[in-house]
Design a protein around this motif. Structure first.
Motif, PDB file in Angstrom:
ATOM      1  N   SER A  53      77.223  69.734  33.765  1.00 20.03           N
ATOM      2  CA  SER A  53      75.905  70.364  33.824  1.00 20.03           C
ATOM      3  C   SER A  53      75.679  71.281  32.625  1.00 20.03           C
ATOM      4  N   VAL A  54      76.768  71.837  32.074  1.00 21.50           N
ATOM      5  CA  VAL A  54      76.648  72.694  30.893  1.00 21.50           C
ATOM      6  C   VAL A  54      76.150  71.876  29.704  1.00 21.50           C
ATOM      7  N   LEU A  55      76.726  70.708  29.501  1.00 15.73           N
ATOM      8  CA  LEU A  55      76.307  69.837  28.403  1.00 15.73           C
ATOM      9  C   LEU A  55      74.861  69.379  28.591  1.00 15.73           C
ATOM     10  N   LYS A  56      74.505  69.089  29.829  1.00 17.23           N
ATOM     11  CA  LYS A  56      73.130  68.661  30.107  1.00 17.23           C
ATOM     12  C   LYS A  56      72.143  69.800  29.882  1.00 17.23           C
ATOM     13  N   SER A  57      72.551  71.017  30.212  1.00 16.91           N
ATOM     14  CA  SER A  57      71.696  72.174  29.944  1.00 16.91           C
ATOM     15  C   SER A  57      71.500  72.364  28.442  1.00 16.91           C
ATOM     16  N   PHE A  58      72.557  72.116  27.682  1.00 15.15           N
ATOM     17  CA  PHE A  58      72.472  72.190  26.218  1.00 15.15           C
ATOM     18  C   PHE A  58      71.447  71.186  25.686  1.00 15.15           C
ATOM     19  N   CYS A  59      71.512  69.966  26.184  1.00 14.26           N
ATOM     20  CA  CYS A  59      70.567  68.923  25.747  1.00 14.26           C
ATOM     21  C   CYS A  59      69.147  69.272  26.156  1.00 14.26           C
ATOM     22  N   LEU A  60      68.978  69.819  27.363  1.00 11.81           N
ATOM     23  CA  LEU A  60      67.645  70.202  27.827  1.00 11.81           C
ATOM     24  C   LEU A  60      67.053  71.317  26.975  1.00 11.81           C
ATOM     25  N   ALA A  61      67.903  72.260  26.548  1.00  9.92           N
ATOM     26  CA  ALA A  61      67.420  73.364  25.726  1.00  9.92           C
ATOM     27  C   ALA A  61      66.806  72.849  24.425  1.00  9.92           C
ATOM     28  N   PHE A 120      62.769  72.999  23.730  1.00  6.93           N
ATOM     29  CA  PHE A 120      62.310  74.020  22.798  1.00  6.93           C
ATOM     30  C   PHE A 120      62.371  73.605  21.334  1.00  6.93           C
ATOM     31  N   SER A 121      62.590  72.330  21.060  1.00  2.00           N
ATOM     32  CA  SER A 121      62.610  71.885  19.673  1.00  2.00           C
ATOM     33  C   SER A 121      62.208  70.415  19.583  1.00  2.00           C
ATOM     34  N   LYS A 122      62.025  69.981  18.354  1.00  2.67           N
ATOM     35  CA  LYS A 122      61.749  68.571  18.076  1.00  2.67           C
ATOM     36  C   LYS A 122      63.002  67.847  17.602  1.00  2.67           C
ATOM     37  N   ILE A 123      64.137  68.518  17.693  1.00  2.00           N
ATOM     38  CA  ILE A 123      65.404  67.911  17.291  1.00  2.00           C
ATOM     39  C   ILE A 123      65.779  66.837  18.306  1.00  2.00           C
ATOM     40  N   PRO A 124      66.041  65.617  17.864  1.00  3.04           N
ATOM     41  CA  PRO A 124      66.393  64.543  18.818  1.00  3.04           C
ATOM     42  C   PRO A 124      67.625  64.911  19.634  1.00  3.04           C
ATOM     43  N   SER A 125      67.541  64.698  20.934  1.00  2.00           N
ATOM     44  CA  SER A 125      68.661  64.983  21.836  1.00  2.00           C
ATOM     45  C   SER A 125      68.657  63.971  22.963  1.00  2.00           C
ATOM     46  N   PRO A 126      69.804  63.738  23.577  1.00  4.67           N
ATOM     47  CA  PRO A 126      69.875  62.761  24.674  1.00  4.67           C
ATOM     48  C   PRO A 126      68.928  63.133  25.820  1.00  4.67           C
ATOM     49  N   GLU A 153      67.899  64.202  32.889  1.00  4.14           N
ATOM     50  CA  GLU A 153      66.992  64.333  34.020  1.00  4.14           C
ATOM     51  C   GLU A 153      66.675  65.805  34.286  1.00  4.14           C
ATOM     52  N   TRP A 154      65.398  66.079  34.582  1.00  5.07           N
ATOM     53  CA  TRP A 154      64.929  67.444  34.807  1.00  5.07           C
ATOM     54  C   TRP A 154      65.221  67.850  36.250  1.00  5.07           C
ATOM     55  N   THR A 155      66.448  68.307  36.494  1.00  6.85           N
ATOM     56  CA  THR A 155      66.844  68.719  37.834  1.00  6.85           C
ATOM     57  C   THR A 155      67.295  70.175  37.803  1.00  6.85           C
ATOM     58  N   GLU A 156      67.355  70.789  38.974  1.00  5.82           N
ATOM     59  CA  GLU A 156      67.754  72.192  39.062  1.00  5.82           C
ATOM     60  C   GLU A 156      69.176  72.391  38.558  1.00  5.82           C
ATOM     61  N   GLU A 157      70.057  71.481  38.855  1.00  2.54           N
ATOM     62  CA  GLU A 157      71.442  71.587  38.426  1.00  2.54           C
ATOM     63  C   GLU A 157      71.570  71.465  36.910  1.00  2.54           C
ATOM     64  N   ASN A 158      70.792  70.553  36.320  1.00  3.62           N
ATOM     65  CA  ASN A 158      70.899  70.321  34.880  1.00  3.62           C
ATOM     66  C   ASN A 158      70.335  71.474  34.054  1.00  3.62           C
ATOM     67  N   ARG A 159      69.351  72.193  34.583  1.00  6.03           N
ATOM     68  CA  ARG A 159      68.763  73.298  33.820  1.00  6.03           C
ATOM     69  C   ARG A 159      69.354  74.655  34.191  1.00  6.03           C
ATOM     70  N   LYS A 160      70.431  74.658  34.950  1.00  7.53           N
ATOM     71  CA  LYS A 160      71.039  75.884  35.447  1.00  7.53           C
ATOM     72  C   LYS A 160      71.454  76.814  34.316  1.00  7.53           C
ATOM     73  N   TYR A 161      72.001  76.262  33.224  1.00  6.67           N
ATOM     74  CA  TYR A 161      72.493  77.087  32.113  1.00  6.67           C
ATOM     75  C   TYR A 161      71.644  76.905  30.856  1.00  6.67           C
ATOM     76  N   LEU A 162      70.421  76.476  31.031  1.00  6.57           N
ATOM     77  CA  LEU A 162      69.546  76.169  29.902  1.00  6.57           C
ATOM     78  C   LEU A 162      69.385  77.357  28.962  1.00  6.57           C
ATOM     79  N   PHE A 163      69.181  78.554  29.525  1.00 11.43           N
ATOM     80  CA  PHE A 163      68.916  79.717  28.675  1.00 11.43           C
ATOM     81  C   PHE A 163      70.158  80.205  27.935  1.00 11.43           C
ATOM     82  N   CYS A 164      71.339  79.749  28.323  1.00 13.86           N
ATOM     83  CA  CYS A 164      72.535  80.061  27.529  1.00 13.86           C
ATOM     84  C   CYS A 164      72.422  79.468  26.130  1.00 13.86           C
TER      85      CYS A 164
END
Length: 258
Positions: A2-10, A14-20, A23-34
């Motif tokens: 989930s940490v890696l997925k939060s990194f990709c979601l960030a 918040f950018s136009k940089i290509p990233s994998p 899925e937009w789920t509560e678990e995946n965005r848990k550490y997004l702001f890190c």
């Protein structure tokens, strides 16, 4: 994972940089702001690369090209997500309407006159400050500003009440793992402060102090005028903070010359 997925979601958020795609789920965005400050680190690194390219190219790339490209570079990397919030907020603030009406203006997709005026003034002021970046340390110091703007923005989102009990910002703040995210954000602030002090000494400490003062003003303004934070206000903070910081970096060069 989930940490890696939060990194990709960030980065996808918040950018136009290509990233994998994640899925937009509560678990995946848990550490997004890190990882929100990581986007700022990439913007700062990109600005430094522009500086190095100008140095390597010598007289073939005028300084004006670096200054003007550097002005729009953060907008190109982020896709204008923060600038969009800045424009909406400036329309709302200058409407001098009730709190409810201001919140309606934030949701309005139309661009008002004050947004256009504010955008022109912002780009001109940012470009003017870019012309003051004559030293490598100034560019590195500027990179710290891109990190701090997102760190403080994330800190406000997680600690200050929202103006609405709906929307993207409410969803993201509600699903954040604050026990982990908040210490990480404070670590970002601590490390950024160390780098600022190392580069600029007392001036760096002063810039951090002014940054914190602006941060508390932002919270006060959001509560007073809007009843709390919104996604647009968060974008306003990031853009205005970065305008302040590019001037901090520019003025630092003159202080070093004396």
């Amino acid at each position: 994972m989930s940490v890696l997925k939060s990194f990709c979601l960030a980065f996808s958020m918040f950018s136009k940089i290509p990233s994998p795609k994640v899925e937009w789920t509560e678990e995946n965005r848990k550490y997004l702001f890190c990882f929100f400050p990581c986007v700022g680190a990439v913007v700062g690194a990109g600005m430094y690369v522009l500086w190095l390219l100008r140095l390597k190219a010598g007289i073939f790339i005028p300084f004006s090209v670096f200054a003007l490209v550097g002005t729009v570079f953060p907008i190109l990397i982020t896709g204008g997500i923060h600038m969009d919030g800045f424009l909406d907020t400036m329309d709302a603030i200058h409407s001098y309407q009730s709190r409810e009406r201001k919140l309606e203006i934030l949701k309005d997709s139309h661009v008002g006159a004050f947004a256009c005026i504010s955008l022109a003034c912002y780009l001109l002021l940012y470009g003017a400050a870019m012309y003051l970046l004559l030293d490598e340390r100034q560019v590195i110091f500027l990179a710290v500003g891109f990190i701090l703007s997102r760190t403080l923005s994330g800190l406000a989102i997680l600690t200050v009440e929202g103006a609405k009990k709906e929307g993207l910002l409410y969803t993201m703040s509600g699903s954040a793992g604050k026990r982990v995210v908040l210490p990480v954000l404070f670590l970002w602030i601590f490390l950024s402060g160390i780098v600022s002090c190392y580069l600029c000494g007392i001036w760096g400490i002063g810039c951090i102090a002014v940054s914190l003062a602006f941060f508390f003003y932002y919270i006060h303004m959001a509560r007073r005028s809007f009843g709390g934070l919104t996604g647009d206000l968060a974008g306003w903070f990031v853009t205005v903070y970065e305008l302040l910081f590019v001037w901090f970096a520019g003025v630092a060069g003159y202080l070093w010359s004396f």
